[in-house]
Design a protein around this motif. Structure first.
Motif, PDB file in Angstrom:
ATOM      1  N   ASP A 183      10.822   2.608   4.178  1.00  0.00           N
ATOM      2  CA  ASP A 183      11.928   2.186   3.311  1.00  0.00           C
ATOM      3  C   ASP A 183      11.693   0.830   2.661  1.00  0.00           C
ATOM      4  OD1 ASP A 183      13.126   4.525   4.119  1.00  0.00           O
ATOM      5  OD2 ASP A 183      14.394   3.574   5.622  1.00  0.00           O
ATOM      6  N   LEU A 184      10.460   0.534   2.295  1.00  0.00           N
ATOM      7  CA  LEU A 184      10.180  -0.713   1.592  1.00  0.00           C
ATOM      8  C   LEU A 184      10.785  -0.649   0.196  1.00  0.00           C
ATOM      9  CD1 LEU A 184       6.482  -1.323   2.661  1.00  0.00           C
ATOM     10  CD2 LEU A 184       8.390  -2.889   3.081  1.00  0.00           C
ATOM     11  N   ARG A 185      11.625  -1.598  -0.118  1.00  0.00           N
ATOM     12  CA  ARG A 185      12.238  -1.637  -1.449  1.00  0.00           C
ATOM     13  C   ARG A 185      12.776  -3.045  -1.707  1.00  0.00           C
ATOM     14  NH1 ARG A 185      17.036   2.515  -0.120  1.00  0.00           N
ATOM     15  NH2 ARG A 185      15.627   3.065   1.579  1.00  0.00           N
TER      16      ARG A 185
ATOM     17  N   ARG B 234       0.814  -1.203   0.000  1.00  0.00           N
ATOM     18  CA  ARG B 234       0.000   0.000   0.000  1.00  0.00           C
ATOM     19  C   ARG B 234       0.854   1.262   0.000  1.00  0.00           C
ATOM     20  NH1 ARG B 234      -5.086  -1.750   3.976  1.00  0.00           N
ATOM     21  NH2 ARG B 234      -5.506  -3.739   2.901  1.00  0.00           N
ATOM     22  N   ILE B 235       1.863   1.246  -0.841  1.00  0.00           N
ATOM     23  CA  ILE B 235       2.659   2.436  -1.102  1.00  0.00           C
ATOM     24  C   ILE B 235       2.748   2.583  -2.621  1.00  0.00           C
ATOM     25  CG2 ILE B 235       3.959   2.300   1.047  1.00  0.00           C
ATOM     26  CD1 ILE B 235       6.257   1.070  -0.513  1.00  0.00           C
ATOM     27  N   PRO B 236       2.740   3.805  -3.121  1.00  0.00           N
ATOM     28  CA  PRO B 236       2.617   4.006  -4.566  1.00  0.00           C
ATOM     29  C   PRO B 236       3.670   3.272  -5.397  1.00  0.00           C
ATOM     30  CG  PRO B 236       2.274   6.072  -3.411  1.00  0.00           C
ATOM     31  CD  PRO B 236       2.719   5.095  -2.380  1.00  0.00           C
ATOM     32  N   GLN B 237       4.943   3.320  -4.973  1.00  0.00           N
ATOM     33  CA  GLN B 237       5.998   2.763  -5.809  1.00  0.00           C
ATOM     34  C   GLN B 237       5.961   1.245  -5.915  1.00  0.00           C
ATOM     35  OE1 GLN B 237       6.308   4.488  -3.018  1.00  0.00           O
ATOM     36  NE2 GLN B 237       8.158   3.985  -1.846  1.00  0.00           N
TER      37      GLN B 237
ATOM     38  N   ARG C 225       0.874  -0.452   5.607  1.00  0.00           N
ATOM     39  CA  ARG C 225       1.720  -0.254   4.433  1.00  0.00           C
ATOM     40  C   ARG C 225       1.931  -1.544   3.642  1.00  0.00           C
ATOM     41  NH1 ARG C 225       0.220   3.868   5.593  1.00  0.00           N
ATOM     42  NH2 ARG C 225       1.331   5.695   6.406  1.00  0.00           N
ATOM     43  N   ILE C 226       1.771  -2.690   4.295  1.00  0.00           N
ATOM     44  CA  ILE C 226       2.023  -3.956   3.618  1.00  0.00           C
ATOM     45  C   ILE C 226       1.308  -5.099   4.330  1.00  0.00           C
ATOM     46  CG2 ILE C 226       4.176  -4.196   4.929  1.00  0.00           C
ATOM     47  CD1 ILE C 226       5.307  -5.823   2.605  1.00  0.00           C
TER      48      ILE C 226
END
Length: 263
Positions: free
Chosen positions: A109-111, A29-32, A92-93
């Motif tokens: 910092d989800l990546r 649930r974050i745009p990127q 967020r996830i």
């Protein structure tokens, strides 16, 4: 801020729930990362590196996450009630399998990186107090590399050694009778400071309660942290508080002026 022991326990619990199982729930649930779909991908392992969380996947990618000041993960059984610790818009996830659902609130910092590129995210960290790479001698050498730095600031630098946050900083220095603004070069026994750091985080890593005194009752779990203006539990002198470090990274620091005198 969640400290190294909290992140270690979070990783341990997520590993037990997710590792070795294929994901059936994948909701970013974050745009990127909104279109990312990990359903069908198996989680190999979940581990902590200092205050960083690494979710290693069977597709040779790693999902990196950081709790920062306010992040948290909660586990719930599939088919049971989901924990309502925070409001829905803070999620967020969501990652889950046929047995467990992991809900990440305010995760930062989800990546994704490939497994062999993890060092681009955590390679700058010093030896991890709770990791397999722990090296006390290297931690001491890292402290000695900046002899004029205040010991309180040095302990928070994750490049020196990873895992200590502001609460443990205050408690470590109290137990070592060291004033937080003492230059590193004037600390009489840096190895003892390092060993106390290791001992405190190891003692607290397996449970959510954090105690440095041996007591878990509210108000008795810490020697000086968050006790400004109260009497020292050892000598009854009034505990002092001041910000240490440069804004915006300054941290409220607590110490007993009698047990930790300036030298």
């Amino acid at each position: 801020m969640p400290e190294g022991d909290t992140v270690w326990l979070t990783a341990h619990r997520l590993h037990r729930a997710l590792a070795g199982r294929a994901l059936t729930v994948s909701d970013f649930r974050i745009p990127q990362l909104a279109t990312t779909d990990l359903r069908g991908v198996t989680v190999d392992e979940v581990l902590a590196r200092g205050k960083h969380l690494l979710i290693r996947l069977a597709n040779d990618f790693t999902l990196h996450a950081h709790l920062r000041m306010d992040g948290s993960w909660y586990l719930s059984r599939v088919g049971g009630p989901r924990p309502r610790r925070h409001r829905e818009h803070l999620i967020r996830i969501l990652l889950g399998n046929t047995e467990w659902l992991a809900t990440g609130y305010r995760i930062h910092d989800l990546r994704f990186v490939t497994r062999d590129a993890e060092d681009t995210l955590v390679g700058h960290l010093g030896p991890d107090l709770l990791g397999p790479d722990w090296d006390a001698a290297r931690a001491v050498a890292n402290l000695q590399a900046e002899p004029d730095r205040a010991i309180g600031e040095a302990l928070l630098d994750q490049r020196v050694f990873a895992g200590v946050g502001n609460m443990y900083k205050c408690e470590i220095l109290f137990l070592e009778h060291v004033h937080p603004w003492t230059p590193v070069r004037d600390v009489l026994d840096l190895r003892s400071v390092v060993d106390t750091s290791y001992r405190l985080l190891r003692a607290n890593r397996d449970h959510p309660e954090q105690s440095t005194t041996g007591f878990v009752e509210r108000g008795r779990e810490h020697w000086v942290y968050d006790r400004g203006g109260q009497p020292c539990l050892r000598c009854r002198t009034t505990i002092e508080r001041a910000d240490q470090g440069e804004p915006p990274r300054a941290r409220g620091t607590f110490w007993c002026p009698r047990c930790q005198p300036r030298r």
